[in-house]
Scaffold this motif. Structure first.
Motif, PDB file in Angstrom:
ATOM      1  N   GLN A  85       0.674  -1.279  -0.056  1.00 29.58           N
ATOM      2  CA  GLN A  85      -0.043  -0.004   0.073  1.00 29.58           C
ATOM      3  C   GLN A  85       0.786   1.295   0.053  1.00 29.58           C
ATOM      4  O   GLN A  85       0.349   2.460  -0.547  1.00 29.58           O
ATOM      5  N   LYS A  86       2.189   1.202   0.677  1.00 31.39           N
ATOM      6  CA  LYS A  86       2.749   2.547   1.029  1.00 31.39           C
ATOM      7  C   LYS A  86       4.124   2.443   0.331  1.00 31.39           C
ATOM      8  O   LYS A  86       4.396   3.266  -0.659  1.00 31.39           O
TER       9      LYS A  86
ATOM     10  N   GLU B  46       9.009  -0.892 -15.719  1.00 36.26           N
ATOM     11  CA  GLU B  46       8.494  -0.980 -17.101  1.00 36.26           C
ATOM     12  C   GLU B  46       8.439  -2.395 -17.266  1.00 36.26           C
ATOM     13  O   GLU B  46       7.816  -2.773 -18.478  1.00 36.26           O
ATOM     14  N   SER B  47       9.141  -3.341 -16.836  1.00 38.41           N
ATOM     15  CA  SER B  47       9.203  -4.922 -17.183  1.00 38.41           C
ATOM     16  C   SER B  47       7.955  -5.755 -16.854  1.00 38.41           C
ATOM     17  O   SER B  47       7.166  -5.394 -15.657  1.00 38.41           O
ATOM     18  N   TRP B  48       7.576  -6.577 -17.506  1.00 37.48           N
ATOM     19  CA  TRP B  48       6.424  -7.539 -17.296  1.00 37.48           C
ATOM     20  C   TRP B  48       6.796  -8.433 -15.966  1.00 37.48           C
ATOM     21  O   TRP B  48       5.740  -8.870 -15.306  1.00 37.48           O
ATOM     22  N   VAL B  49       8.106  -8.373 -15.684  1.00 41.13           N
ATOM     23  CA  VAL B  49       8.367  -9.208 -14.397  1.00 41.13           C
ATOM     24  C   VAL B  49       8.000  -8.432 -13.047  1.00 41.13           C
ATOM     25  O   VAL B  49       7.567  -8.857 -11.992  1.00 41.13           O
ATOM     26  N   MET B  50       7.830  -7.034 -13.118  1.00 39.45           N
ATOM     27  CA  MET B  50       7.194  -6.554 -11.936  1.00 39.45           C
ATOM     28  C   MET B  50       5.670  -6.816 -11.733  1.00 39.45           C
ATOM     29  O   MET B  50       5.419  -7.137 -10.574  1.00 39.45           O
ATOM     30  N   ILE B  51       5.048  -7.063 -12.890  1.00 37.51           N
ATOM     31  CA  ILE B  51       3.587  -7.663 -12.705  1.00 37.51           C
ATOM     32  C   ILE B  51       3.571  -8.819 -12.155  1.00 37.51           C
ATOM     33  O   ILE B  51       2.479  -9.201 -11.160  1.00 37.51           O
TER      34      ILE B  51
ATOM     35  N   SER C 164      -1.589   0.524 -12.368  1.00 36.20           N
ATOM     36  CA  SER C 164      -1.640  -0.728 -13.444  1.00 36.20           C
ATOM     37  C   SER C 164      -1.130  -2.107 -12.759  1.00 36.20           C
ATOM     38  O   SER C 164      -1.619  -2.962 -12.966  1.00 36.20           O
ATOM     39  N   ILE C 165       0.078  -1.963 -12.159  1.00 33.89           N
ATOM     40  CA  ILE C 165       0.669  -3.188 -11.456  1.00 33.89           C
ATOM     41  C   ILE C 165      -0.139  -3.589 -10.417  1.00 33.89           C
ATOM     42  O   ILE C 165      -0.401  -4.788 -10.310  1.00 33.89           O
ATOM     43  N   SER C 166      -0.526  -2.721  -9.505  1.00 33.41           N
ATOM     44  CA  SER C 166      -1.305  -2.978  -8.397  1.00 33.41           C
ATOM     45  C   SER C 166      -2.852  -3.735  -8.653  1.00 33.41           C
ATOM     46  O   SER C 166      -3.364  -4.702  -7.963  1.00 33.41           O
ATOM     47  N   ALA C 167      -3.486  -3.390 -10.091  1.00 29.75           N
ATOM     48  CA  ALA C 167      -4.486  -3.767 -10.427  1.00 29.75           C
ATOM     49  C   ALA C 167      -4.278  -5.569 -10.475  1.00 29.75           C
ATOM     50  O   ALA C 167      -5.202  -6.105 -10.336  1.00 29.75           O
TER      51      ALA C 167
END
Length: 272
Positions: free
Chosen positions: A77-78, A154-159, A104-107
């Protein structure tokens, strides 16, 4: 006779008849303070009783796991917002781009949590509890490791990292509630849930205060703390799982031996 005189005569008559009670404000304040004091002491006693039930290994591992879930909640959250924003320029455009990336990542993480809740509830009745507890801690560990290794919002790995962290935390939240419901004594179940909630809050506070301070020193430090806690809970879960299997095997052997002895006794009595 005026209205005030009639009212005074009626009040004095009620006092003489014992139907009217004049309270002492000082006594009321003292009584209220005593009740509040007893209430606080009672809550603390109930909390202590809840923590004492952690002598049961299952409840103890649930407390460890929910502490990890509290840490992940505060991180997501923070700290995660600050971490993503640190990769963008400190301008209006940079802040807007960072906020859009966080959203977008959090979604994806929230969607993963929803899927785990929908599918995990029915599965809890069909699979061992460790099928949720151990993978929950391990998934969070893998997720934070990916985030620290790639360091690229920006990497998909972060998702993928966020999906793993949220999924693991949700799995733990599901199973620790079931564990307390099964293993906490009925008369103390509410107290144990209260203790568990306090552990969750402590995890959020510690990583929120300490992690926020350490973030200003080096942005990855809160995640190292998070990863360390995830490693600890994973190791403890593995050790506990192996110990439980050994205990269960011993219990099964003792049960079989007792049944064999019970079956042999009637035969021996019949021969005699």
């Amino acid at each position: 006779m005026c209205i005030r005189d009639r009212y005074q005569r009626r009040v004095h008559g009620d006092i003489r008849a014992g139907r009217y009670f004049i309270s002492n404000p000082k006594e009321e304040v003292e009584e209220t303070s005593a009740q509040e004091s007893r209430g606080v002491i009672g809550v603390l006693k109930d909390l202590i009783i809840g923590f004492q039930e952690a002598r049961n290994p299952w409840i103890l591992i649930a407390f460890f796991s929910v502490f990890l879930a509290g840490v992940q909640q505060e991180i997501g959250q923070k700290i995660f917002v600050l971490w993503i924003q640190s990769f963008y320029d400190n301008t209006d455009e940079g802040k807007a781009a960072g906020y859009a990336k966080v959203t977008s990542i959090s979604a994806f993480g929230q969607i993963a949590s929803l899927i785990v809740i929908v599918l995990g509830g029915p599965l809890l009745d069909r699979v061992p509890r460790f099928a949720f507890l151990l993978p929950g801690a391990f998934l969070q560990l893998v997720g934070v490791a990916l985030q620290l290794i790639f360091q690229d919002p920006e990497s998909w790995v972060m998702i993928v990292s966020q999906i793993l962290q949220n999924s693991g935390s949700t799995m733990i939240s599901l199973v620790q509630t079931l564990i307390i419901s099964l293993y906490a004594p009925t008369e103390h179940r509410g107290k144990v849930f209260g203790a568990q909630a306090s552990v969750l809050i402590v995890g959020s506070i510690i990583i929120g205060v300490v992690g926020g301070y350490l973030f200003d020193i080096q942005k990855d430090i809160p995640y190292y703390i998070y990863a360390g806690i995830a490693v600890f809970v994973t190791i403890v879960s593995i050790a506990f799982m192996l110990t439980q299997q050994i205990w269960n095997k011993k219990a099964d052997v003792e049960t079989i031996e007792n049944e064999e002895l019970n079956n042999e006794e009637p035969l021996a009595n019949g021969v005699n």
